[in-house]
Design a protein around this motif. Structure first.
Motif, PDB file in Angstrom:
ATOM      1  N   ALA A 200      70.106  75.525  84.994  1.00  0.00           N
ATOM      2  CA  ALA A 200      71.480  75.120  84.669  1.00  0.00           C
ATOM      3  C   ALA A 200      72.423  75.386  85.833  1.00  0.00           C
ATOM      4  O   ALA A 200      73.330  74.590  86.112  1.00  0.00           O
ATOM      5  CB  ALA A 200      71.949  75.864  83.417  1.00  0.00           C
ATOM      6  N   LYS A 205      73.884  71.187  84.565  1.00  0.00           N
ATOM      7  CA  LYS A 205      73.699  70.402  83.349  1.00  0.00           C
ATOM      8  C   LYS A 205      73.181  71.286  82.212  1.00  0.00           C
ATOM      9  O   LYS A 205      72.594  72.338  82.435  1.00  0.00           O
ATOM     10  CB  LYS A 205      72.701  69.263  83.594  1.00  0.00           C
ATOM     11  N   GLU A 206      73.370  70.796  80.997  1.00  0.00           N
ATOM     12  CA  GLU A 206      72.867  71.486  79.812  1.00  0.00           C
ATOM     13  C   GLU A 206      71.349  71.507  79.818  1.00  0.00           C
ATOM     14  O   GLU A 206      70.693  70.530  80.200  1.00  0.00           O
ATOM     15  CB  GLU A 206      73.385  70.778  78.560  1.00  0.00           C
ATOM     16  N   SER A 208      67.925  72.354  77.392  1.00  0.00           N
ATOM     17  CA  SER A 208      67.375  72.593  76.056  1.00  0.00           C
ATOM     18  C   SER A 208      66.012  73.259  76.205  1.00  0.00           C
ATOM     19  O   SER A 208      65.189  72.825  77.031  1.00  0.00           O
ATOM     20  CB  SER A 208      67.242  71.276  75.287  1.00  0.00           C
ATOM     21  N   ARG A 223      70.184  75.669  73.289  1.00  0.00           N
ATOM     22  CA  ARG A 223      70.788  74.806  74.308  1.00  0.00           C
ATOM     23  C   ARG A 223      71.726  75.665  75.140  1.00  0.00           C
ATOM     24  O   ARG A 223      72.522  76.412  74.593  1.00  0.00           O
ATOM     25  CB  ARG A 223      71.545  73.645  73.671  1.00  0.00           C
ATOM     26  N   LYS A 225      74.685  75.676  78.011  1.00  0.00           N
ATOM     27  CA  LYS A 225      75.679  74.906  78.752  1.00  0.00           C
ATOM     28  C   LYS A 225      76.342  75.814  79.783  1.00  0.00           C
ATOM     29  O   LYS A 225      77.000  76.786  79.407  1.00  0.00           O
ATOM     30  CB  LYS A 225      76.743  74.349  77.803  1.00  0.00           C
ATOM     31  N   TYR A 233      77.549  81.193  80.682  1.00  0.00           N
ATOM     32  CA  TYR A 233      77.046  80.022  79.959  1.00  0.00           C
ATOM     33  C   TYR A 233      77.277  80.182  78.457  1.00  0.00           C
ATOM     34  O   TYR A 233      77.479  81.277  77.940  1.00  0.00           O
ATOM     35  CB  TYR A 233      75.567  79.796  80.247  1.00  0.00           C
TER      36      TYR A 233
END
Length: 469
Positions: A200, A205-206, A208, A223, A225, A233
């Motif tokens: 990340a 970017k996110e 998963s 998830r 972020k 995050y």
């Protein structure tokens, strides 16, 4: 005597010392003269010196006791009272009777205390309506976020929890008690979290991914972020796969100042206000840690000078021995109440994990920690946490000559222990935590800023309690 000025009283102390000394030496010379007149010149000189020297020593000690009792101790109490009202927010006026021989100093201090209280009340009344409006908006936002079926945890770059909502609290509780400022690795697999964080941070970017819980065989769909500029995050947990009961909703718990916190600072170099504390108390079958047992553990967490709602341990413990009637009379816990309670093996492990990476605080800590150390040796639990004893903190702030019981501290700082909770582990732990929160700004005002500063001061009072650090 109470009508005399402070300067005149101090003058009288020295007059008494000087005049008493002259009288003593006159007596000594007279006794020596009589011996010399009788032909015992040598013994006369010795007698004169003994009477004069020891008499002056005794006179000085007596006058010092008077000075200490009527000047030094009252000034110390007066200073502690002013500091309590200025930095701990304790209400009430100054007790001028404790410094009745200090002339106008006590009335002046009382007047200043009243003025400070009035000014504080006036300022508070001006901002009360705006504070109420902000609080109402915050409560509405909290309720809204708590009802959203998405479990959210905000984590800083050091991987410590900064915020968790009601749904996340229920998810984290499946692993262990939710804890603000605790490492996220206490709940989810470190390797999975670090791998996702590295991706990340590079991609912005996110991410998963799945991560196992640190206890049990649970697996969580997560998830991640990343926040802007590497500020940490947001971890979102798929609530649909975690079977969260509706009744588990809890308020939003957060402290955004933790976003700026970095890991790796030694406890003794950390400001007291930045430390995380676990304040605990125990109830036991008796007063002998080497053979008695714990029947209840109560603990709360304090992060950045405030008690964190909902983060607590409150458990009965089966001591596997009869609870003496005398002990039951104190704490109200009976054999029937602990019959189905967990054993100390389980309770101690849970508390040890709850206290991870925190400073342990207790009132008369050597007593409570003696039980933990005894069982820790058998269970393989390392109780190497920094320890802060509120008895010693009280001695630093109010002087060793004062009373340092929990009741006395609560009375001094305006902390109320509900009668139903007195002599329960949770009630006394919560009261000790409130006392700690009030004393932290008082310590800062005394120039005691870091935990290392605090240890240096408390070790001056080592005769009161054992130093557990």
């Amino acid at each position: 005597m109470t009508r005399l000025s402070l300067r005149l009283r101090n003058f009288l102390f020295f007059v008494l010392l000087g005049g008493g000394g002259v009288v003593l030496f006159c007596v000594a010379l007279f006794a020596g003269y009589q011996k010399a007149a009788a032909g015992q010149v040598g013994s006369g000189f010795i007698l004169s010196g003994a009477i004069g020297g020891f008499g002056l020593l005794g006179l000085s000690a007596g006058i010092w006791l008077l000075f200490d009792e009527n000047v030094a101790k009252p000034i110390e109490r007066l200073a502690a009272g002013l500091r309590t009202r200025a930095h701990a927010g304790a209400a009430g006026g100054m007790d001028a009777s404790t410094a009745k021989y200090l002339g106008d100093l006590a009335p002046a201090a009382a007047a200043m205390s009243r003025q400070l209280t009035d000014t504080t009340l006036n300022t508070a009344s001006l901002i009360a309506s705006e504070t109420a409006r902000i609080a109402a908006e915050r409560d509405r936002l909290t309720a809204l976020l708590t009802e959203i079926p998405v479990a959210t945890v905000l984590v800083n770059p050091a991987h410590q929890i900064v915020l968790y909502d009601g749904q996340a609290a229920a998810v984290l509780a499946q692993v262990h008690t939710p804890r603000l400022n605790a490492p996220i690795f206490d709940y989810f697999d470190r390797a999975a979290i670090e791998t996702a964080w590295n991706k990340a941070a590079k991609q912005g970017k996110e991410q998963s991914f799945d991560a196992e819980g640190t206890e049990g065989a649970q697996c969580f769909a997560l998830r991640m972020k990343p926040l802007e500029q590497g500020a940490g995050y947001l971890l979102i947990i798929d609530a649909a796969e975690t079977h969260i009961p509706p009744e588990a909703a809890r308020p939003l718990i957060y402290d955004f100042d933790l976003l700026e916190q970095r890991a790796g600072t030694r406890a003794d170099a950390t400001p007291l206000s930045d430390l995380t504390y676990v304040v605990f108390d125990t109830e036991t079958t008796g007063l002998l840690p080497h053979k008695d047992e714990i029947v209840q553990i109560g603990a709360v967490r304090v992060v950045r000078g405030r008690i964190v709602p909902g983060e607590q341990v409150d458990t009965l413990v089966n001591p596997q021995m009869p609870i003496p009637p005398g002990s039951t009379k104190v704490h109200g816990i009976t054999d029937a109440m602990v019959r189905d309670a967990p054993l100390i093996d389980s309770a101690a492990r849970d508390f040890h994990r709850f206290a991870r990476d925190a400073v342990i605080v207790a009132h008369n800590a050597p007593f409570d920690m003696a039980f933990m150390h005894r069982h820790g040796k058998r269970l393989g639990l390392d109780w190497s946490h920094p320890v802060l004893d509120t008895v010693l903190v009280s001695a630093v702030l109010f002087g060793a000559s004062q009373t340092h019981t929990l009741d006395a501290l609560c009375d001094r700082l305006g902390v109320t222990i509900p009668e139903a909770l007195r002599h329960t582990a949770m009630g006394d732990a919560y009261a000790t935590a409130e006392v700690l929160c009030k004393m932290l700004p008082m310590l800062k005002a005394r120039g005691i800023v870091t935990f290392g500063d605090m240890l240096a001061e408390t070790r001056k009072h080592g005769r009161l309690l054992e130093d557990l650090n």
